[in-house]
Scaffold this active site. Structure first.
Site, PDB file in Angstrom:
ATOM      1  N   GLY A 223     107.807 104.766  96.448  1.00 53.06           N
ATOM      2  CA  GLY A 223     107.665 105.166  95.053  1.00 53.06           C
ATOM      3  C   GLY A 223     106.399 105.969  94.855  1.00 53.06           C
ATOM      4  O   GLY A 223     105.919 106.646  95.775  1.00 53.06           O
ATOM      5  N   SER A 224     105.848 105.869  93.656  1.00 51.84           N
ATOM      6  CA  SER A 224     104.718 106.724  93.284  1.00 51.84           C
ATOM      7  C   SER A 224     103.402 106.222  93.881  1.00 51.84           C
ATOM      8  O   SER A 224     103.248 105.033  94.189  1.00 51.84           O
ATOM      9  CB  SER A 224     104.609 106.749  91.753  1.00 51.84           C
ATOM     10  OG  SER A 224     104.346 105.452  91.285  1.00 51.84           O
ATOM     11  N   GLU A 245     105.480 103.904 101.149  1.00 52.83           N
ATOM     12  CA  GLU A 245     105.990 105.270 101.338  1.00 52.83           C
ATOM     13  C   GLU A 245     105.855 105.951  99.987  1.00 52.83           C
ATOM     14  O   GLU A 245     106.668 105.716  99.082  1.00 52.83           O
ATOM     15  CB  GLU A 245     107.463 105.227 101.745  1.00 52.83           C
ATOM     16  CG  GLU A 245     107.730 104.387 102.979  1.00 52.83           C
ATOM     17  CD  GLU A 245     107.964 105.243 104.208  1.00 52.83           C
ATOM     18  OE1 GLU A 245     108.219 106.440 104.041  1.00 52.83           O
ATOM     19  OE2 GLU A 245     107.863 104.719 105.315  1.00 52.83           O
ATOM     20  N   CYS A 279     111.042 113.358  98.559  1.00 51.58           N
ATOM     21  CA  CYS A 279     109.621 113.170  98.860  1.00 51.58           C
ATOM     22  C   CYS A 279     109.142 114.196  99.870  1.00 51.58           C
ATOM     23  O   CYS A 279     108.049 114.731  99.742  1.00 51.58           O
ATOM     24  CB  CYS A 279     109.373 111.751  99.352  1.00 51.58           C
ATOM     25  SG  CYS A 279     110.388 111.301 100.755  1.00 51.58           S
TER      26      CYS A 279
HETATM   27  P1  NAD Z   1     107.703 104.370  90.753  1.00 53.22           P
HETATM   28  O1  NAD Z   1     106.486 104.033  91.536  1.00 53.22           O
HETATM   29  O2  NAD Z   1     107.569 104.574  89.299  1.00 53.22           O
HETATM   30  O3  NAD Z   1     108.807 103.230  90.922  1.00 53.22           O
HETATM   31  C1  NAD Z   1     109.337 102.872  92.189  1.00 53.22           C
HETATM   32  C2  NAD Z   1     109.784 101.418  92.148  1.00 53.22           C
HETATM   33  O4  NAD Z   1     108.634 100.577  92.011  1.00 53.22           O
HETATM   34  C3  NAD Z   1     110.697 101.049  90.987  1.00 53.22           C
HETATM   35  O5  NAD Z   1     111.649 100.126  91.468  1.00 53.22           O
HETATM   36  C4  NAD Z   1     109.734 100.408  89.984  1.00 53.22           C
HETATM   37  O6  NAD Z   1     110.388  99.512  89.110  1.00 53.22           O
HETATM   38  C5  NAD Z   1     108.771  99.694  90.907  1.00 53.22           C
HETATM   39  N1  NAD Z   1     107.404  99.495  90.398  1.00 53.22           N
HETATM   40  C6  NAD Z   1     106.708 100.286  89.546  1.00 53.22           C
HETATM   41  N2  NAD Z   1     105.460  99.791  89.377  1.00 53.22           N
HETATM   42  C7  NAD Z   1     105.356  98.706  90.188  1.00 53.22           C
HETATM   43  C8  NAD Z   1     104.292  97.788  90.493  1.00 53.22           C
HETATM   44  N3  NAD Z   1     103.077  97.882  89.936  1.00 53.22           N
HETATM   45  N4  NAD Z   1     104.540  96.783  91.364  1.00 53.22           N
HETATM   46  C9  NAD Z   1     105.761  96.680  91.961  1.00 53.22           C
HETATM   47  N5  NAD Z   1     106.796  97.505  91.708  1.00 53.22           N
HETATM   48  C10 NAD Z   1     106.595  98.521  90.833  1.00 53.22           C
HETATM   49  O7  NAD Z   1     108.329 105.649  91.478  1.00 53.22           O
HETATM   50  P2  NAD Z   1     109.608 106.497  91.078  1.00 53.22           P
HETATM   51  O8  NAD Z   1     109.260 107.357  89.920  1.00 53.22           O
HETATM   52  O9  NAD Z   1     110.795 105.602  91.006  1.00 53.22           O
HETATM   53  O10 NAD Z   1     109.806 107.379  92.397  1.00 53.22           O
HETATM   54  C11 NAD Z   1     109.329 108.686  92.561  1.00 53.22           C
HETATM   55  C12 NAD Z   1     108.186 108.682  93.552  1.00 53.22           C
HETATM   56  O11 NAD Z   1     108.630 108.132  94.797  1.00 53.22           O
HETATM   57  C13 NAD Z   1     107.706 110.078  93.888  1.00 53.22           C
HETATM   58  O12 NAD Z   1     106.297 110.100  93.866  1.00 53.22           O
HETATM   59  C14 NAD Z   1     108.215 110.301  95.306  1.00 53.22           C
HETATM   60  O13 NAD Z   1     107.464 111.210  96.070  1.00 53.22           O
HETATM   61  C15 NAD Z   1     108.142 108.927  95.864  1.00 53.22           C
HETATM   62  N6  NAD Z   1     108.995 108.803  97.050  1.00 53.22           N
HETATM   63  C16 NAD Z   1     108.386 108.695  98.271  1.00 53.22           C
HETATM   64  C17 NAD Z   1     109.164 108.625  99.424  1.00 53.22           C
HETATM   65  C18 NAD Z   1     108.538 108.503 100.784  1.00 53.22           C
HETATM   66  O14 NAD Z   1     109.246 108.180 101.720  1.00 53.22           O
HETATM   67  N7  NAD Z   1     107.249 108.753 100.952  1.00 53.22           N
HETATM   68  C19 NAD Z   1     110.556 108.650  99.316  1.00 53.22           C
HETATM   69  C20 NAD Z   1     111.132 108.763  98.058  1.00 53.22           C
HETATM   70  C21 NAD Z   1     110.332 108.832  96.915  1.00 53.22           C
END
Ligand code: NAD
Length: 481
Positions: A223-224, A245, A279
């Protein structure tokens, strides 16, 4: 089964049973901007049940012969292919475009690879005197948390790599795209012992609770960067392992010795895959000034061919998956144009109720402009000219991100030397955005910790134990007189 029946039967997977619980949250179809479904919302109590089920299932799953676990994973991969149409129709609702088949095909490739890969043992010494080796043991219960951009493939990869080594799992999909993952749970339910895999749908708070839960041992998060940093901090206090990741701002550097139309096509495919919501997509491209105009015109030519809109209307490029992401991309492009950049193709949201944005090629935006400095994660590509390749390398590295990067050139040795100087987890020469189960993938700097794929991916899901075994008994028993 109709979509309505499919949605009515969806629920969390806890201890081998599909349960709906009391609450729900709305899932919006990004192609229409309208609410498409009410998804079951896990309570903290249900999360406790899921973690308890995963802990209870752990001893028997650990003790299951490795080969048997791996064959089970092969069946999970085959099952999502057999029933991909049921996931596909839910992808159409929550991603606004039916792209699950591509993710699920890849998931089967990952499943087969996990099924075919023995968990390695490193033998450091094996002499008459002693055996020294490193074995990989299960960590325990994995808290797997996924984003919205490639929800099915990322979930599958986390589940397969965790289960192969003997861990059990509690998985939480993004609240923007939970439906297909819950469907995968329903499909996998009867192929696994109860509790080995549990899936709970919910918001960020359930994710936070999974990280701090005393019953989870490893957090595998995609995620982010912002959420990743919070997770690292929370898991660090509890001495939990993490695989993070995170986001990227991948640069591609194009040298003057390339065939411009050929390379433009490859750059375009990477940058605009899944409407740029990948990503490992190219997010900025640095092009030598001698081929700059030609490259911009070629990229813009592809962009103008791609119509954003609903699949049913024959459009070529799907929506941004979430409203916040749509608003963010719109704002980043508006900011660049206000600062003096030009849109050679695209440049403004398509309008209408869906979250559609046309492929946009920007010139005149460089360092200091948000769309260049930040991860746009959308169908927008700034093209930046350079005269000196040293300057291009410096600009590529001038970012807190470090996911991937690439160099494009006919001089492979020079390309390799430059790629090695990119500060990122994966560096390509003449490619970008490839992922495969046997190749480690992950970031450096703010783009993450740990790897998925390859030997490094196995190690990330395991506790490594060094074993030093003296073979004689002379250390504990005196020689007979
Ligand atoms: P996000 O971080 O907002 O959310 C991802 C997940 O984490 C969701 O299930 C969310 O509910 C959960 N979450 C959010 N805050 C949390 C916390 N404090 N503790 C635990 N869980 C939490 O990300 P998004 O907007 O869903 O995804 C987009 C991001 O993901 C982009 O930055 C993208 O580059 C990244 N991404 C990275 C990869 C990689 O392999 N490096 C792959 C795909 C996406």
């Amino acid at each position: 089964m109709s979509v309505e029946e499919s949605l009515a039967g969806l629920g969390h997977l806890v201890n081998g049973k599909v349960v709906r619980g009391a609450g729900t949250f709305d899932v919006v179809n990004p192609a229409t901007g309208q609410v498409a479904a009410a998804c079951p919302d896990a309570s903290p109590g249900l999360l406790d049940e899921a973690v308890a089920a995963a802990r209870a299932a752990l001893p028997a799953w650990k003790a299951t012969p490795e080969a048997e676990r791996r064959e089970t994973i092969r069946k999970l991969g085959a099952a999502v292919i057999e029933r991909y149409a049921e996931i596909e129709e839910l992808a159409g609702l929550e991603k606004g475009v039916e792209m699950a088949a591509i993710e699920l095909y890849m998931a089967q490739v990952y499943a087969d690879h996990a099924a075919d890969t023995e968990i390695p043992v490193d033998v450091i010494e094996d002499t008459d005197d002693r055996l020294v080796r490193v074995v990989r043991k299960p960590v325990g219960v994995v808290a797997a948390i996924t984003p919205w951009n490639a929800p099915y493939l990322i979930a599958a990869e986390k589940v397969f790599s965790s289960l192969a080594i003997g861990n059990t799992v509690v998985l939480k999909p993004s609240p923007f795209t939970p439906l297909g993952t819950l469907k995968m749970g329903e499909i996998w339910k009867d192929l696994l012992p109860p509790g080995v895999l549990n899936i709970v749908a919910g918001g960020d708070d359930i994710g936070k609770a999974m990280v701090s839960h005393p019953g989870t041992n490893l957090v595998s998060f995609t995620g982010s960067v912002a959420a990743g940093k919070k997770i690292a901090s929370s898991a660090g206090r509890l001495m939990k392992n993490v695989v993070l990741e995170l986001g990227g701002n991948d640069a591609a550097i194009v040298l003057p010795d390339v065939d411009v139309p050929l390379v433009a096509q490859k750059l375009f495919s990477s940058a605009f895959l899944m409407s740029g919501q990948t990503c490992a997509a190219i997010k900025r491209v640095y092009v030598h000034r001698s081929v700059y105009d030609d490259m911009v015109e070629n990229l813009a030519g592809y962009a103008r061919l791609m119509t954003p809109g609903p699949e049913a209307d024959g459009a070529h490029i799907g929506p941004l998956v979430t409203r916040p992401q749509y608003e963010r991309v719109t704002e980043l492009v508006r900011d660049a144009l206000a600062g003096g950049a030009s849109a050679v193709a695209g440049g403004a949201a398509a309008g209408g109720d869906g979250f559609f944005f046309p492929p946009t090629i920007l010139t005149g935006a460089g360092a200091g402009v948000r769309v260049v400095d930040e991860e746009q994660f959308g169908p927008v590509l700034p093209v930046i000219g350079f005269d000196d390749v040293e300057d291009a390398i410096a600009q590529a590295n001038a970012t807190p991100y470090g996911l991937c990067g690439s160099v494009w050139t006919s001089d492979i040795a020079h390309g390799q030397e430059l790629a090695a100087r990119l500060e990122c987890g994966t560096a390509w020469v003449n490619s970008h955005t490839e992922v495969a189960p046997d190749i480690p993938f992950g970031g450096v700097k703010d783009s993450g910790i740990g790897r998925s794929g390859g030997r490094a991916g196995i190690d990330a899901c395991a506790d490594l134990q060094t074993q030093i075994i003296y073979k004689g008994t002379d250390r504990v028993r005196s020689a007979p007189a």
